[in-house]
Motif scaffolding. Sequence first.
Motif, PDB file in Angstrom:
ATOM      1  N   THR A   1     -25.562  60.184  87.019  1.00 54.87           N
ATOM      2  CA  THR A   1     -25.304  58.751  87.146  1.00 54.87           C
ATOM      3  C   THR A   1     -25.052  58.234  85.734  1.00 54.87           C
ATOM      4  O   THR A   1     -25.639  58.740  84.776  1.00 54.87           O
ATOM      5  CB  THR A   1     -26.568  58.042  87.679  1.00 54.87           C
TER       6      THR A   1
ATOM      7  N   LEU B   1     -31.827  52.207  90.892  1.00 52.73           N
ATOM      8  CA  LEU B   1     -33.075  52.557  90.199  1.00 52.73           C
ATOM      9  C   LEU B   1     -33.080  51.994  88.776  1.00 52.73           C
ATOM     10  O   LEU B   1     -32.128  52.187  88.028  1.00 52.73           O
ATOM     11  CB  LEU B   1     -33.231  54.081  90.108  1.00 52.73           C
TER      12      LEU B   1
ATOM     13  N   VAL C   1     -34.105  54.227 101.462  1.00 51.73           N
ATOM     14  CA  VAL C   1     -33.211  55.180 100.786  1.00 51.73           C
ATOM     15  C   VAL C   1     -33.412  55.126  99.273  1.00 51.73           C
ATOM     16  O   VAL C   1     -33.496  56.154  98.595  1.00 51.73           O
ATOM     17  CB  VAL C   1     -31.733  54.883 101.151  1.00 51.73           C
ATOM     18  N   ALA C   2     -33.520  53.901  98.744  1.00 53.25           N
ATOM     19  CA  ALA C   2     -33.728  53.749  97.302  1.00 53.25           C
ATOM     20  C   ALA C   2     -35.035  54.424  96.887  1.00 53.25           C
ATOM     21  O   ALA C   2     -35.105  55.107  95.855  1.00 53.25           O
ATOM     22  CB  ALA C   2     -33.752  52.264  96.934  1.00 53.25           C
TER      23      ALA C   2
ATOM     24  N   GLU D   1     -36.502  56.911  98.389  1.00 55.13           N
ATOM     25  CA  GLU D   1     -36.300  58.373  98.427  1.00 55.13           C
ATOM     26  C   GLU D   1     -35.586  58.854  97.158  1.00 55.13           C
ATOM     27  O   GLU D   1     -35.857  59.947  96.658  1.00 55.13           O
ATOM     28  CB  GLU D   1     -35.504  58.771  99.676  1.00 55.13           C
ATOM     29  N   ASN D   2     -34.695  58.017  96.638  1.00 55.75           N
ATOM     30  CA  ASN D   2     -33.987  58.381  95.407  1.00 55.75           C
ATOM     31  C   ASN D   2     -34.916  58.448  94.195  1.00 55.75           C
ATOM     32  O   ASN D   2     -34.654  59.178  93.245  1.00 55.75           O
ATOM     33  CB  ASN D   2     -32.830  57.414  95.143  1.00 55.75           C
TER      34      ASN D   2
ATOM     35  N   LYS E   1     -36.265  61.878  94.198  1.00 56.16           N
ATOM     36  CA  LYS E   1     -35.247  62.855  93.746  1.00 56.16           C
ATOM     37  C   LYS E   1     -35.088  62.801  92.231  1.00 56.16           C
ATOM     38  O   LYS E   1     -35.023  63.828  91.561  1.00 56.16           O
ATOM     39  CB  LYS E   1     -33.899  62.552  94.411  1.00 56.16           C
ATOM     40  N   ALA E   2     -34.999  61.570  91.680  1.00 55.88           N
ATOM     41  CA  ALA E   2     -34.759  61.432  90.233  1.00 55.88           C
ATOM     42  C   ALA E   2     -35.884  62.047  89.419  1.00 55.88           C
ATOM     43  O   ALA E   2     -35.664  62.605  88.353  1.00 55.88           O
ATOM     44  CB  ALA E   2     -34.583  59.951  89.871  1.00 55.88           C
TER      45      ALA E   2
ATOM     46  N   ARG F   1     -29.988  60.021  85.305  1.00 53.71           N
ATOM     47  CA  ARG F   1     -30.598  60.140  86.635  1.00 53.71           C
ATOM     48  C   ARG F   1     -30.901  58.794  87.268  1.00 53.71           C
ATOM     49  O   ARG F   1     -31.306  58.719  88.421  1.00 53.71           O
ATOM     50  CB  ARG F   1     -31.928  60.908  86.531  1.00 53.71           C
TER      51      ARG F   1
ATOM     52  N   ASP G   1     -29.957  54.197  87.166  1.00 53.75           N
ATOM     53  CA  ASP G   1     -28.890  53.242  86.857  1.00 53.75           C
ATOM     54  C   ASP G   1     -29.114  52.525  85.532  1.00 53.75           C
ATOM     55  O   ASP G   1     -28.178  52.308  84.774  1.00 53.75           O
ATOM     56  CB  ASP G   1     -28.774  52.224  87.997  1.00 53.75           C
TER      57      ASP G   1
END
Length: 354
Positions: A2, A31, A50-51, A53-54, A57-58, A171, A173
Amino acid sequence: MTETKVFRIDPENIDYDKIRYCADVIKRGGLVCFPTETVYGLGASAFDEVAVENIFKAKGRPNDNPLIVHVCDNEMIENVADAPDYQMERLEKMAARFWPGPLTMIVDKNGAIPDAVSCGLATVGIRMPVNKIALALIRESGVPIAAPSANLSGKPSPTTFEHCEQDLMGRVDVIIDGGPCDVGVESTVLDLVGENPSILRPGAITLENVRETLGENSDLFDWQKPLGDVKPKSPGMKYTHYSPDADVTIYDGDIEKVREFIKKETEKLIKEGETVGILHTDDATGYYDKGFAISFGDRKAPLTLTRNLFDALRTFDKFGCTVVLAEAVDKSGVGNAVMNRLYRAAGGKIITIK
Ligand code: TXA
Ligand code: MG
């Protein structure tokens, strides 16, 4: 990858254009890394599954370790908690004294908080930070912000912009650079659901603070006792966190003897080809003449130690240390948080020098 934007914001003179940009990122499901008084957080809207969950992941975070939800005022608590009176009475008493501040309280959660935040638990950790950038970001976003510490899972928590940059550039924003964190270790996590209030993770708000407010039956999870097969109340307690690459050992006991031992051990390990780091306090500055010696503050003022601990651990990595020998400090009061984090960095290796 990202593309990560970086904003420098002065907490004493907040640039609201930048805050609004970051708040838009949160509202759109992105993020944002932001400073708090404890450590930097990696935030997303707590209502956006969803955010959230991200975030996992990050960071590469195990998906059974729930996130803390950050609020900016009392109204927001109603959208996060849905808890019986006894829990809310405890929360209000503690909040009156310690919020905004480095304290997370666990109560029964509101159905509006997705499972991704609580990892399937019926409860949620809530915190109102005191850092002005954090508060402005939450207020401008208009939603509570779920945020773990902004490190890669397993690394020491970030207490400066540079630490966030090392771990999360590319990773997330946005990373906000708001300067170094004041407290430097994560918030005290206080469980208000059980029969007695119980500290699950020690921090700057101490057991004494909790007992003065909620009564003498409040207790502190004994983090030095092996967990065995017992399921920890706070899932985060079972992970070895905060680990630098080096192999850390803590030395406890009479401080003069500890220092003599560390000095000898350093010479021995250097001869064996190790790169040795030494973590000590100000009163030993100049004493260690071999190895990479770092003082992390005044042992009589534990809030100086919390502030510098994670930066010191990351610095040992920068020096390429293979081994770190650390002086223990007094475990009472805020010292409990210092020793808890050190203990976990050392994977429980603590040796008493007689
Ligand atoms: O100071 C802090 O608390 C920082 C800043 C960003 O606010 N945040 C932080 O988050 O340290 P994190 O995710 O690194 O640690 C949260 C800890 C974990 O040990 C987690 O298991 C525990 O809080 N926790 C979160 N929700 C919980 C719950 N519902 N029940 C029990 N433990 C919970
Ligand atoms: Mg963490």
